[in-house]
Design an enzyme around this catalytic site. Sequence first.
Site, short mmCIF file in Angstrom:
data_model
loop_
_atom_site.label_atom_id
_atom_site.label_comp_id
_atom_site.label_asym_id
_atom_site.label_seq_id
_atom_site.Cartn_x
_atom_site.Cartn_y
_atom_site.Cartn_z
N LYS A 151 27.90 43.74 3.49
CA LYS A 151 27.62 45.11 3.94
C LYS A 151 28.83 45.62 4.70
O LYS A 151 29.14 45.14 5.79
CB LYS A 151 26.38 45.16 4.84
N GLU A 172 33.79 37.19 14.88
CA GLU A 172 35.08 37.68 15.39
C GLU A 172 34.75 38.94 16.16
O GLU A 172 34.53 40.00 15.57
CB GLU A 172 36.01 37.92 14.19
N CYS A 187 41.03 44.75 17.28
CA CYS A 187 40.45 43.85 18.29
C CYS A 187 41.52 43.12 19.08
O CYS A 187 41.25 42.60 20.15
CB CYS A 187 39.58 42.80 17.62
N GLU A 212 36.94 47.22 25.86
CA GLU A 212 37.97 47.60 24.89
C GLU A 212 37.99 49.12 24.77
O GLU A 212 36.95 49.72 24.46
CB GLU A 212 37.57 47.07 23.51
C1 SIN Z 1 40.69 43.15 13.92
O1 SIN Z 1 40.97 44.10 14.61
O2 SIN Z 1 39.56 42.69 13.91
C2 SIN Z 1 41.69 42.47 13.02
C3 SIN Z 1 43.07 42.67 13.41
C4 SIN Z 1 44.05 41.90 12.58
O3 SIN Z 1 43.76 41.37 11.51
O4 SIN Z 1 45.19 41.82 13.02
#
Ligand code: SIN
Length: 493
Positions: free
Chosen positions: A182, A260, A294, A395
Amino acid sequence: MTLTLERQDLMPGTQLIGADWREASDERRLDVTDPATDAVFASVPDGTAADARAAVDAAHAAFPAWRAVPAKQRAAILKRWNDLMVAHQEDLGRLISREQGKPLAEGRGEVAYAASYVEWFAEEATRANGEVIPAPVNGRRMLALKEPVGVVAAITPWNFPAAMIARKIAPALAAGCTVVCKPAEDTPLTSLALVKLAQEAGVPAGVLNIVTASRERTPEVVDVWLADARVRKITFTGSTPVGKHLARASADTLKKLSLELGGNAPFIVFDDADLDAAVEGLMAAKFRNGGQTCVCPNRVFVQAKVHDAFVDKLATRVGALQVGPATEPGSQIGPMINARAIEKIERHVQDALARGARIVVGGQRLRSARCDGPNYYAPTVLVNADARMACSCEETFGPVVPVTRFDSEAEVIAAANDTPFGLAAYFYSTDVRRIWRVTQALESGIVGVNEGALAAEAAPFGGVKESGYGREGSVHGLDDYMHTKYVCEGGLS
Ligand code: SIN
């Protein structure tokens, strides 16, 4: 305005379940908008619980045959998928940029990044070796075999609509698992195009299924997968609260999990650093995808002696960034993904100012002939940031750099680790002793030392603490889709 591609069939407009590209079971549709304008330019099915169940039925039925396909053949299919992604880089890049907002050069770059994972896992598929274990007694043979976990549910985010699909689905298929997927509701088009290319590459019917769904309907789709004991693994990239929910809700069927989750990356500049290199590293790490990754530095700590010089250099570079739509040549920062995202950025900046931060550059939404939409935010540098501010605790996921001055190494390590998160951390120093001391002290799954661009298919990507567990990419990224079966054969003496 519609999107014209060289291959218009890369926008199938339906979801793949088993061998069929189909509508949602109740035929409801989900609009896809362009973040540059908020205008609708496409639609996809708004999938239902019934679609989610049908997808698991298909993936479960396809699993025995797919796991039996020799690894070399699975690898050949993945290599063809990689080749098709590369061949259609332009169309895929345009799809990514249109639905996600990143500048076209970054959209194209993301296709190459995504394909690199597919190629890597195609190669790793043939190296999923087990072990032959020296037996402690004569007459026995002891082995550890690697086996695919089974049906995998992949739930992917909007910030890298191609790369996150690739780095979850490629290892799953390489391992011999089948997949239900998804994609994020903001960016379903890229994933449908990738699934279409996977089908063309020879992925058999039922091995890869995709259900698109709106924000409102996502829980009903995901709940089906969480409750179904046939789904043996969930792989998710997204927020920590959702990751915790998935962990709790999959406990009844004890699924394997790769999570993650959110980060709150520190970026530390020591007074022995090469300042120009540190500024370039921060620019690369912070402003990739407009700050919507992230692993973006979220808190920047600069040692007192070099603070002012560093901020001056940084402000010059940040002030020169070109903001604009993906389609405009020269755009370096696109629109934020949606209204919620830009409201969060505004809230963080306002909170920081109210608590004593000062704007050096940026600090507001942009609206102009070039930035003709509601989701543009000026690249921003704030100074006098501190730990109480929302931008230090959550964040921001946008183009805002809050800078904090520090005095000692011990103080900055404590500050960097003073967060429940631990995905990425960065620091710049030329002192070799300090480099190893600080690397060891940082509570983080990924550490960039004198480097701002960390991601690579051959590297293990993932966090510690509330940034989650499991690793993507590298040899570990394949292992996460397999379990180990111990076999002991006796009576051999
Ligand atoms: C992400 O922001 O989850 C992945 C970033 C990346 O692959 O560098």
